[in-house]
Design a protein around this motif. Structure first.
Motif, PDB file in Angstrom:
ATOM      1  N   ARG A  30       0.813  -1.211   0.000  1.00 58.37           N
ATOM      2  CA  ARG A  30       0.000   0.000   0.000  1.00 58.37           C
ATOM      3  C   ARG A  30       0.849   1.265   0.000  1.00 58.37           C
ATOM      4  O   ARG A  30       0.467   2.300   0.545  1.00 58.37           O
ATOM      5  CB  ARG A  30      -0.984  -0.002   1.161  1.00 58.37           C
ATOM      6  CG  ARG A  30      -1.934  -1.186   1.125  1.00 58.37           C
ATOM      7  CD  ARG A  30      -2.910  -1.213   2.273  1.00 58.37           C
ATOM      8  NE  ARG A  30      -3.814  -0.084   2.281  1.00 58.37           N
ATOM      9  CZ  ARG A  30      -4.943   0.008   1.571  1.00 58.37           C
ATOM     10  NH1 ARG A  30      -5.287  -0.961   0.761  1.00 58.37           N
ATOM     11  NH2 ARG A  30      -5.712   1.071   1.677  1.00 58.37           N
ATOM     12  N   THR A  31       2.024   1.181  -0.613  1.00 57.16           N
ATOM     13  CA  THR A  31       2.899   2.339  -0.780  1.00 57.16           C
ATOM     14  C   THR A  31       3.665   2.193  -2.087  1.00 57.16           C
ATOM     15  O   THR A  31       3.982   1.079  -2.510  1.00 57.16           O
ATOM     16  CB  THR A  31       3.876   2.505   0.402  1.00 57.16           C
ATOM     17  OG1 THR A  31       4.650   3.695   0.186  1.00 57.16           O
ATOM     18  CG2 THR A  31       4.799   1.321   0.562  1.00 57.16           C
ATOM     19  N   ALA A  32       3.944   3.338  -2.695  1.00 56.52           N
ATOM     20  CA  ALA A  32       4.736   3.346  -3.925  1.00 56.52           C
ATOM     21  C   ALA A  32       6.210   3.609  -3.628  1.00 56.52           C
ATOM     22  O   ALA A  32       7.035   3.607  -4.541  1.00 56.52           O
ATOM     23  CB  ALA A  32       4.196   4.408  -4.888  1.00 56.52           C
ATOM     24  N   ASP A  95      -0.220   7.051  -0.675  1.00 53.79           N
ATOM     25  CA  ASP A  95       0.882   7.780  -0.034  1.00 53.79           C
ATOM     26  C   ASP A  95       0.527   9.257   0.133  1.00 53.79           C
ATOM     27  O   ASP A  95       0.771   9.848   1.195  1.00 53.79           O
ATOM     28  CB  ASP A  95       2.171   7.651  -0.861  1.00 53.79           C
ATOM     29  CG  ASP A  95       2.801   6.279  -0.787  1.00 53.79           C
ATOM     30  OD1 ASP A  95       2.490   5.522   0.154  1.00 53.79           O
ATOM     31  OD2 ASP A  95       3.603   5.959  -1.691  1.00 53.79           O
ATOM     32  N   LYS A  96      -0.048   9.858  -0.916  1.00 56.62           N
ATOM     33  CA  LYS A  96      -0.425  11.274  -0.847  1.00 56.62           C
ATOM     34  C   LYS A  96      -1.518  11.497   0.186  1.00 56.62           C
ATOM     35  O   LYS A  96      -1.486  12.488   0.924  1.00 56.62           O
ATOM     36  CB  LYS A  96      -0.874  11.776  -2.219  1.00 56.62           C
ATOM     37  CG  LYS A  96       0.261  11.965  -3.184  1.00 56.62           C
ATOM     38  CD  LYS A  96      -0.219  12.477  -4.517  1.00 56.62           C
ATOM     39  CE  LYS A  96       0.943  12.638  -5.485  1.00 56.62           C
ATOM     40  NZ  LYS A  96       0.521  13.101  -6.799  1.00 56.62           N
ATOM     41  N   ASP A  97      -2.481  10.591   0.243  1.00 56.46           N
ATOM     42  CA  ASP A  97      -3.547  10.700   1.240  1.00 56.46           C
ATOM     43  C   ASP A  97      -2.981  10.602   2.665  1.00 56.46           C
ATOM     44  O   ASP A  97      -3.403  11.345   3.556  1.00 56.46           O
ATOM     45  CB  ASP A  97      -4.607   9.613   1.030  1.00 56.46           C
ATOM     46  CG  ASP A  97      -5.422   9.814  -0.237  1.00 56.46           C
ATOM     47  OD1 ASP A  97      -5.343  10.920  -0.828  1.00 56.46           O
ATOM     48  OD2 ASP A  97      -6.124   8.868  -0.637  1.00 56.46           O
ATOM     49  N   ALA A  98      -2.039   9.702   2.861  1.00 55.08           N
ATOM     50  CA  ALA A  98      -1.421   9.541   4.187  1.00 55.08           C
ATOM     51  C   ALA A  98      -0.624  10.777   4.567  1.00 55.08           C
ATOM     52  O   ALA A  98      -0.647  11.209   5.729  1.00 55.08           O
ATOM     53  CB  ALA A  98      -0.529   8.303   4.194  1.00 55.08           C
ATOM     54  N   GLU A  99       0.061  11.384   3.597  1.00 54.39           N
ATOM     55  CA  GLU A  99       0.819  12.606   3.867  1.00 54.39           C
ATOM     56  C   GLU A  99      -0.104  13.763   4.205  1.00 54.39           C
ATOM     57  O   GLU A  99       0.211  14.601   5.046  1.00 54.39           O
ATOM     58  CB  GLU A  99       1.703  12.970   2.677  1.00 54.39           C
ATOM     59  CG  GLU A  99       2.886  12.051   2.486  1.00 54.39           C
ATOM     60  CD  GLU A  99       3.684  12.368   1.222  1.00 54.39           C
ATOM     61  OE1 GLU A  99       3.455  13.445   0.605  1.00 54.39           O
ATOM     62  OE2 GLU A  99       4.509  11.523   0.837  1.00 54.39           O
ATOM     63  N   ALA A 100      -1.247  13.821   3.528  1.00 54.26           N
ATOM     64  CA  ALA A 100      -2.201  14.895   3.777  1.00 54.26           C
ATOM     65  C   ALA A 100      -2.798  14.803   5.168  1.00 54.26           C
ATOM     66  O   ALA A 100      -3.122  15.829   5.793  1.00 54.26           O
ATOM     67  CB  ALA A 100      -3.307  14.865   2.725  1.00 54.26           C
ATOM     68  N   LYS A 101      -2.950  13.585   5.686  1.00 52.02           N
ATOM     69  CA  LYS A 101      -3.499  13.393   7.029  1.00 52.02           C
ATOM     70  C   LYS A 101      -2.529  13.808   8.118  1.00 52.02           C
ATOM     71  O   LYS A 101      -2.933  14.114   9.239  1.00 52.02           O
ATOM     72  CB  LYS A 101      -3.909  11.936   7.225  1.00 52.02           C
ATOM     73  CG  LYS A 101      -5.162  11.569   6.473  1.00 52.02           C
ATOM     74  CD  LYS A 101      -5.539  10.117   6.732  1.00 52.02           C
ATOM     75  CE  LYS A 101      -6.775   9.749   5.955  1.00 52.02           C
ATOM     76  NZ  LYS A 101      -7.133   8.332   6.143  1.00 52.02           N
ATOM     77  N   GLU A 102      -1.242  13.766   7.793  1.00 46.30           N
ATOM     78  CA  GLU A 102      -0.215  14.094   8.806  1.00 46.30           C
ATOM     79  C   GLU A 102      -0.095  15.571   9.034  1.00 46.30           C
ATOM     80  O   GLU A 102      -0.477  16.437   8.454  1.00 46.30           O
ATOM     81  CB  GLU A 102       1.138  13.539   8.377  1.00 46.30           C
ATOM     82  CG  GLU A 102       1.176  12.047   8.405  1.00 46.30           C
ATOM     83  CD  GLU A 102       2.509  11.479   7.928  1.00 46.30           C
ATOM     84  OE1 GLU A 102       3.427  12.244   7.604  1.00 46.30           O
ATOM     85  OE2 GLU A 102       2.625  10.258   7.878  1.00 46.30           O
TER      86      GLU A 102
END
Length: 102
Positions: A30-32, A95-102
């Motif tokens: 689930r990561t690039a 990955d982008k969604d996870a970064e946006a949540k942080e």
């Protein structure tokens, strides 16, 4: 069958066995991160070239009924790499969604 045909078959089968493991790993990860889009594109282009070379080879096409499996595995491998290619974009979005949540 000539010796070089056995070698080609071994290469295609080894890749064919390897790609599903890579696709499963990409799906679960689930990561690039650590994945190379350029690498996947080059592999896809290589399989397209291999498929086209088989289709344009008159000798191969004349014996297609007895050597169909070679083309089959080229196409199957292409599909596996394309699946990994698609997962790259899914994973990049994750990955982008996870970064946006942080």
């Amino acid at each position: 069958m000539e010796f070089f045909e056995y070698l080609e078959m071994a290469m295609i089968v080894c890749f064919g066995v390897s790609w599903p493991f890579n696709v499963i790993k990409s799906y679960r990860a689930r990561t690039a991160k650590g994945k190379s889009l350029l690498f996947l594109l080059l592999i896809l282009c290589g399989y397209v070239a291999g498929i086209i070379s088989k289709l344009l080879n008159r000798s191969y096409m004349a014996d297609l009924s007895s050597k169909w499996y070679v083309l089959f595995f080229y196409v199957l491998n292409f599909i596996m790499v394309f699946a990994d290619f698609c997962l790259y974009f899914r994973n990049r979005k994750l990955d982008k969604d996870a970064e946006a949540k942080e």
